[in-house]
Design a protein around this motif. Structure first.
Motif, mmCIF file in Angstrom:
data_model
loop_
_atom_site.group_PDB
_atom_site.id
_atom_site.type_symbol
_atom_site.label_atom_id
_atom_site.label_comp_id
_atom_site.label_asym_id
_atom_site.label_seq_id
_atom_site.Cartn_x
_atom_site.Cartn_y
_atom_site.Cartn_z
ATOM 1 N N VAL A 148 -2.523 1.809 -4.630
ATOM 2 C CA VAL A 148 -1.956 3.162 -4.653
ATOM 3 C C VAL A 148 -3.062 4.132 -4.271
ATOM 4 O O VAL A 148 -4.079 4.251 -4.965
ATOM 5 N N LEU A 149 -2.871 4.802 -3.151
ATOM 6 C CA LEU A 149 -3.919 5.697 -2.623
ATOM 7 C C LEU A 149 -3.768 7.120 -3.137
ATOM 8 O O LEU A 149 -2.654 7.544 -3.511
ATOM 9 N N GLN A 186 4.726 7.855 -5.034
ATOM 10 C CA GLN A 186 5.825 7.095 -4.444
ATOM 11 C C GLN A 186 6.347 6.060 -5.432
ATOM 12 O O GLN A 186 5.654 5.607 -6.336
ATOM 13 N N GLU A 187 7.588 5.672 -5.209
ATOM 14 C CA GLU A 187 8.184 4.601 -6.012
ATOM 15 C C GLU A 187 7.829 3.252 -5.406
ATOM 16 O O GLU A 187 7.836 3.076 -4.182
ATOM 17 N N VAL A 206 0.869 -1.170 0.000
ATOM 18 C CA VAL A 206 0.000 0.000 0.000
ATOM 19 C C VAL A 206 0.903 1.217 0.000
ATOM 20 O O VAL A 206 1.794 1.332 0.849
ATOM 21 N N THR A 207 0.681 2.104 -0.947
ATOM 22 C CA THR A 207 1.536 3.268 -1.052
ATOM 23 C C THR A 207 0.725 4.473 -1.472
ATOM 24 O O THR A 207 -0.447 4.344 -1.850
ATOM 25 N N SER A 261 4.159 6.218 -8.831
ATOM 26 C CA SER A 261 2.949 5.397 -8.878
ATOM 27 C C SER A 261 1.699 6.279 -8.924
ATOM 28 O O SER A 261 1.705 7.429 -8.452
ATOM 29 N N GLU A 262 0.641 5.725 -9.524
ATOM 30 C CA GLU A 262 -0.642 6.404 -9.632
ATOM 31 C C GLU A 262 -1.740 5.452 -9.191
ATOM 32 O O GLU A 262 -1.564 4.224 -9.272
#
Lengths: 114, 113
Positions: free
Chosen positions: A113-114, A17-18, A12-13, A82-83
């Motif tokens: 990805v939030l 973020q990468e 979860v990111t 990230s998307e």
């Protein structure tokens, strides 16, 4: 044999973020595949390697995605940045040319990805 | 675009009944494979049929291939609750490029005890 091993199982990111996904193929296999699975699009092939060399990356959606295979026992799929639309389950699979491309899948990495 | 398309999208049956799933594809192939995916898990190879074969059996599985109609079917006989899963057909690109598989969107099979 332990099979194809992927890590992490869940990620979860936050947007921007990468993200790095990892895969260890079955020892001795000479092909490695990265797939993405979503409800809308099903299972899509992103890229595959033969003897550590990328052969076809036509499925990689954008330049934000990159994959490497520095040696026969390790591969990474990186998304930067990230998307939210990258949220999916990412699978790694490996196969042996002599075995008519029967592919062995890892358990997958569920990316949110939030 | 998807090479393989499974039909039906979902199938619900009682334990002991037979389950039939179909797959259609668009271009010439070398081999067609069927895979199973349990919820939250990776795909598992079930059976492979070559383009010059018409029928193949493996335990309770029977696969047929009709290259003239570009279609295949997977029959699971005497189904069990443990057969509940999604089933995918996968085709290769044909010619010399049979390392790359294209998967359909799958049939979700539910076997009720």
């Amino acid at each position: 044999d332990a099979g194809v091993i992927q890590s992490p199982r869940h990620e979860v990111t936050e947007m921007g973020q990468e993200v790095t996904l990892r895969c260890k193929p079955i020892s001795g296999h000479d092909y490695l595949f990265w797939y993405r699975q979503t409800m809308m699009r099903g299972l899509e092939l992103l890229i595959y390697f033969n003897n550590n060399v990328p052969i076809d990356d036509s499925g990689m959606p954008e330049d934000r995605f990159s994959a490497k295979m520095p040696n026969a026992s390790f591969s990474t799929l990186k998304i930067q940045p990230s998307e939210p639309r990258d949220s999916a389950v990412y699978f790694c699979a490996s196969s042996l040319w002599l075995a008519k491309n029967i592919q062995y899948f890892g358990a997958g990495t569920r990316l949110s990805v939030l | 675009s998807q090479q393989g398309e499974e039909d039906p999208q979902a199938l619900s049956i009682q334990e002991g009944e037979n389950a039939t799933m179909n797959c259609s594809y668009k271009t010439s192939i070398n081999n067609l494979q069927w895979y199973r995916q349990n919820s939250g898990r990776g795909l598992v190879h079930l059976i492979l049929i070559r383009s010059n074969e018409r029928e193949k059996h493996s335990g309770r599985l029977r696969v047929t291939l009709d290259t003239s109609k570009k279609s295949s079917s997977l029959l699971i006989t005497a189904s069990r609750a443990a057969d509940t899963a999604s089933y995918f057909c996968a085709t290769d690109a044909g010619g010399g490029s049979n390392y790359k598989l294209t998967f359909g969107k799958g049939t979700l099979l539910t076997v009720n005890p």
